[in-house]
Every structure is written in structure tokens, then in C-alpha cells.
Design a protein around this motif. Structure first.
Motif, PDB file in Angstrom:
ATOM      1  N   ILE A  23       0.809  -1.224   0.000  1.00  0.00           N
ATOM      2  CA  ILE A  23       0.000   0.000   0.000  1.00  0.00           C
ATOM      3  C   ILE A  23       0.844   1.278   0.000  1.00  0.00           C
ATOM      4  N   ALA A  24       2.147   1.137   0.145  1.00  0.00           N
ATOM      5  CA  ALA A  24       3.022   2.313   0.248  1.00  0.00           C
ATOM      6  C   ALA A  24       3.309   2.912  -1.125  1.00  0.00           C
ATOM      7  N   ASN A  25       3.755   4.136  -1.113  1.00  0.00           N
ATOM      8  CA  ASN A  25       4.178   4.834  -2.318  1.00  0.00           C
ATOM      9  C   ASN A  25       5.350   4.072  -2.940  1.00  0.00           C
ATOM     10  N   ALA A  26       5.446   4.069  -4.248  1.00  0.00           N
ATOM     11  CA  ALA A  26       6.513   3.337  -4.945  1.00  0.00           C
ATOM     12  C   ALA A  26       7.902   3.889  -4.625  1.00  0.00           C
ATOM     13  N   LYS A  27       7.976   5.142  -4.209  1.00  0.00           N
ATOM     14  CA  LYS A  27       9.268   5.749  -3.886  1.00  0.00           C
ATOM     15  C   LYS A  27       9.659   5.572  -2.412  1.00  0.00           C
ATOM     16  N   PHE A  28       8.816   4.917  -1.644  1.00  0.00           N
ATOM     17  CA  PHE A  28       9.095   4.710  -0.221  1.00  0.00           C
ATOM     18  C   PHE A  28      10.272   3.747  -0.043  1.00  0.00           C
TER      19      PHE A  28
END
Length: 136
Positions: free
Chosen positions: A10-15
Motif C-alpha cells: 500500500i506504500a508509495n513506490a518511492k518509499f
């Protein structure tokens, strides 16, 4: 590990997650799961080498209190710097083996501290700086 996988969905791809750790002494003491280690980019930080690094390493052995404990501070600090510089030279030349020295002598931190104690005693006992003795 499972928590990171769940959050990864569910996290941002840049995380990115950054984990800092030191090597464990025994395999049982490893606290980072094997799966995370296998999928991670690993970066190591090794101490710098060279004269400047050796000089910093030698000077870092002494606290500010140590530097200020001698009554002849104006003479004590430059001579201590010269000792640390000598220690750095010896440490650096040791890397070259037989090209650096005929005989290996491990001039280590203990030797440097003893030199500091001898210097301190010489300066405290003498009314003037005993250059003849210190040069020897």
C-alpha cells in the motif's frame, strides 16, 4: 518481515526503508530476518585510511581534559601533536611491510598513551622543556 511486505503493497513506490546495524557476534544474535537481508541493498562503511585518518585516529585518543592537564600547555600540545604525527607515520608505513620497515613493530595506542604520560611527567617535573631528553 511480514509487516514490511504488507506495508509495501500500500506504500508509495518511492518509499524506502533504511536499516542500520552492526555485524552480530554469533549467528544466534542476528536480529534482521534473512529475507530482508537477501532483498536489501547493503552498504558498508569502512574507516578511512591514510595519514590524515591516522592522525585523527591518534588525536581522538585524548580528551580535552587530557590536553589541558599539563601546566606547560603551550609546550605540551605541540609536542603531543608531534607524537600523534609520528604515530600516524608509523601506522601508515606499517602497511608497506618490508618496504616500510626492516622489522615489524606494532606502535599501537597503548604506546602512544605511554608516550603522553612520559611527556606529561617530563614537563611537570622540569622547570624548562628538556629538549635533549625528548629528542632522544
Amino acid at each position: 518481515e511480514k509487516k514490511l511486505e504488507q506495508l509495501g503493497e500500500i506504500a508509495n513506490a518511492k518509499f524506502r526503508v533504511f536499516i542500520s546495524a552492526e555485524p552480530a557476534l554469533t549467528p544466534e544474535a542476528h536480529i534482521i530476518p534473512q529475507g530482508i537481508l537477501e532483498n536489501a541493498i547493503k552498504i558498508t562503511n569502512e574507516p578511512p585510511t591514510g595519514m590524515k585518518a591516522n592522525l585523527h585516529k591518534a588525536l581522538d585518543n585524548f580528551s580535552q581534559e587530557t590536553l589541558e592537564r599539563c601546566s606547560k600547555e603551550a609546550e605540551f600540545k605541540p609536542i603531543l601533536f608531534a607524537l600523534c604525527y609520528f604515530h600516524a607515520v608509523v601506522s601508515e608505513r606499517r602497511k608497506f611491510g618490508s618496504q616500510g620497515w626492516n622489522r615489524i613493530y606494532p606502535f599501537n595506542t597503548g604506546d602512544l598513551r605511554i608516550c603522553l604520560d612520559v611527556l606529561y611527567n617530563y614537563l611537570e617535573v622540569s622547570s624548562k622543556v628538556p629538549w635533549e631528553d625528548l629528542r632522544y
